[in-house]
Scaffold this active site. Structure first.
Site, PDB file in Angstrom:
ATOM      1  N   ASP A 112      21.173 -10.226  32.316  1.00 56.52           N
ATOM      2  CA  ASP A 112      20.825  -9.101  31.446  1.00 56.52           C
ATOM      3  C   ASP A 112      21.182  -7.761  32.075  1.00 56.52           C
ATOM      4  O   ASP A 112      21.498  -7.683  33.268  1.00 56.52           O
ATOM      5  CB  ASP A 112      19.326  -9.148  31.103  1.00 56.52           C
ATOM      6  CG  ASP A 112      18.448  -9.468  32.311  1.00 56.52           C
ATOM      7  OD1 ASP A 112      18.895  -9.237  33.451  1.00 56.52           O
ATOM      8  OD2 ASP A 112      17.334  -9.963  32.125  1.00 56.52           O
ATOM      9  N   ASN A 125       4.696 -12.447  31.711  1.00 58.54           N
ATOM     10  CA  ASN A 125       4.473 -12.813  30.303  1.00 58.54           C
ATOM     11  C   ASN A 125       5.310 -14.030  29.888  1.00 58.54           C
ATOM     12  O   ASN A 125       5.396 -14.351  28.720  1.00 58.54           O
ATOM     13  CB  ASN A 125       4.801 -11.617  29.389  1.00 58.54           C
ATOM     14  CG  ASN A 125       6.277 -11.236  29.428  1.00 58.54           C
ATOM     15  OD1 ASN A 125       7.067 -11.830  30.161  1.00 58.54           O
ATOM     16  ND2 ASN A 125       6.664 -10.264  28.630  1.00 58.54           N
ATOM     17  N   HIS A 173       8.603 -14.432  30.234  1.00 60.59           N
ATOM     18  CA  HIS A 173       9.991 -14.211  29.808  1.00 60.59           C
ATOM     19  C   HIS A 173      10.985 -14.805  30.798  1.00 60.59           C
ATOM     20  O   HIS A 173      10.696 -14.961  31.986  1.00 60.59           O
ATOM     21  CB  HIS A 173      10.278 -12.728  29.502  1.00 60.59           C
ATOM     22  CG  HIS A 173      10.405 -11.829  30.698  1.00 60.59           C
ATOM     23  ND1 HIS A 173      10.347 -10.448  30.603  1.00 60.59           N
ATOM     24  CD2 HIS A 173      10.606 -12.077  32.018  1.00 60.59           C
ATOM     25  CE1 HIS A 173      10.515  -9.915  31.791  1.00 60.59           C
ATOM     26  NE2 HIS A 173      10.666 -10.878  32.670  1.00 60.59           N
ATOM     27  N   GLU A 204      11.760 -11.886  25.652  1.00 60.01           N
ATOM     28  CA  GLU A 204      10.321 -11.632  25.662  1.00 60.01           C
ATOM     29  C   GLU A 204       9.619 -12.625  24.716  1.00 60.01           C
ATOM     30  O   GLU A 204      10.276 -13.280  23.903  1.00 60.01           O
ATOM     31  CB  GLU A 204      10.065 -10.188  25.211  1.00 60.01           C
ATOM     32  CG  GLU A 204      10.767  -9.127  26.058  1.00 60.01           C
ATOM     33  CD  GLU A 204      10.156  -8.941  27.452  1.00 60.01           C
ATOM     34  OE1 GLU A 204       9.457  -9.851  27.950  1.00 60.01           O
ATOM     35  OE2 GLU A 204      10.410  -7.884  28.058  1.00 60.01           O
TER      36      GLU A 204
HETATM   37  P1  PGA Z   1      10.359 -10.466  39.472  1.00 60.66           P
HETATM   38  O1  PGA Z   1      10.858 -10.533  37.951  1.00 60.66           O
HETATM   39  O2  PGA Z   1      11.196 -11.433  40.224  1.00 60.66           O
HETATM   40  O3  PGA Z   1      10.613  -9.050  39.856  1.00 60.66           O
HETATM   41  O4  PGA Z   1       8.920 -10.833  39.452  1.00 60.66           O
HETATM   42  C1  PGA Z   1      11.045 -11.757  37.348  1.00 60.66           C
HETATM   43  C2  PGA Z   1      11.386 -11.550  35.906  1.00 60.66           C
HETATM   44  O5  PGA Z   1      10.830 -10.625  35.282  1.00 60.66           O
HETATM   45  O6  PGA Z   1      12.193 -12.334  35.370  1.00 60.66           O
END
Ligand code: PGA
Length: 266
Positions: A67, A139, A141, A146
């Protein structure tokens, strides 16, 4: 799902690096799917160390990132292109032209949609992704898919959840524009990868990890879509695994698997 529980975040990074190195050393034109975020940084450091000690080369490989934020230039300090260049690409022998991150600097919708479709075509033309690295949001995702994202979704424009914007706020200064939109591979795109490896570390991920592995298939937990993938490995540290009901069973399965490979299972 194959669930591997390891003592620390560094063990998780080492395991993921082994898997990536295996792909790089066994495929003639390896295609990797890469992720940003705090979790894969330890993996990238491990890959750089292995490159520096001549255990692996990235010269023949192609990479696709999950992304990118919409509306900030590639060169912005917080763009995912900058993140990848800084944390990995500039420190290994990969051809920068073979590293793809969705092009999302424009705010013109039709241009973004075209870029999204072209991203899908580029993945297909490269022969598909051999191994997709994933993190997971608090959450649930994956990429910027999302909660309520369709399991059939393809690379597209996505509005970030408030909790995601909040979680990423720490990277932007107060007076700086923080994007609320992203171009992300879809869940359908991710599910087409030949194999996926999701890394999760730390207590903050324990609930979303439980929902992904032991919850129902639900768009409310986008990562639960990985239950549909035939070659999904989830690699966790103890903290991220701490809410799992069947934790002992997963560890027992791994023990059995190892014994089976060693021929000592009877
Ligand atoms: P993080 O993010 O590794 O910074 O916890 C993971 C994500 O949001 O996919």
């Amino acid at each position: 799902m194959r669930i591997i529980i390891l003592p620390t975040a560094q063990h998780v990074a080492n395991y993921a690096a082994d898997r990536v190195v295996d792909i790089l050393n066994t495929r003639s034109n390896p295609v990797l799917g890469l992720a940003t975020g705090s979790t894969p940084i330890a993996l990238y450091q491990e890959l750089i160390a292995r490159y520096q000690s001549s255990q692996v080369s990235f010269q023949q490989s192609v990479t696709f990132n999950l992304d990118e934020y919409i509306g900030i230039p590639d060169t912005h300090a917080q763009s995912y292109r900058t993140f990848m260049n800084h944390h990995l690409f500039e420190q290994i022998d990969i051809e920068l032209a073979n590293t793809y991150v969705p092009l999302a600097e424009t705010t013109n919708v039709s241009e973004l949609q075209r870029n999204a479709q072209e991203y899908e075509v580029k993945i297909q033309n490269a022969g598909g992704i051999d191994l997709q690295i994933l993190g997971i949001g608090v959450n649930g995702h994956i990429g910027f898919n999302e909660p309520t994202s369709s399991f059939a979704s393809r690379t597209r424009i996505k509005t970030l959840a408030e909790s995601t914007v909040e979680a990423n706020k720490r990277f932007f200064s107060d007076d700086e524009f923080q994007p609320h939109l992203a171009l992300t591979m879809g869940i359908g795109t991710i599910l087409e990868s030949k194999a996926v490896l999701l890394m999760a570390t730390g207590q903050s991920k324990a609930n979303s990890v439980k929902a992904m592995i032991e919850g129902p298939l639900s768009a409310m937990c986008p990562a639960s879509a990985l239950q549909l993938h035939a070659a999904a490995t989830i690699v966790l540290d103890e903290e991220a695994a701490s809410e799992l009901t069947l934790k002992d069973y997963y560890q027992w399965c791994e023990q059995k698997r190892q014994q089976l490979h060693e021929g000592s299972w009877v």
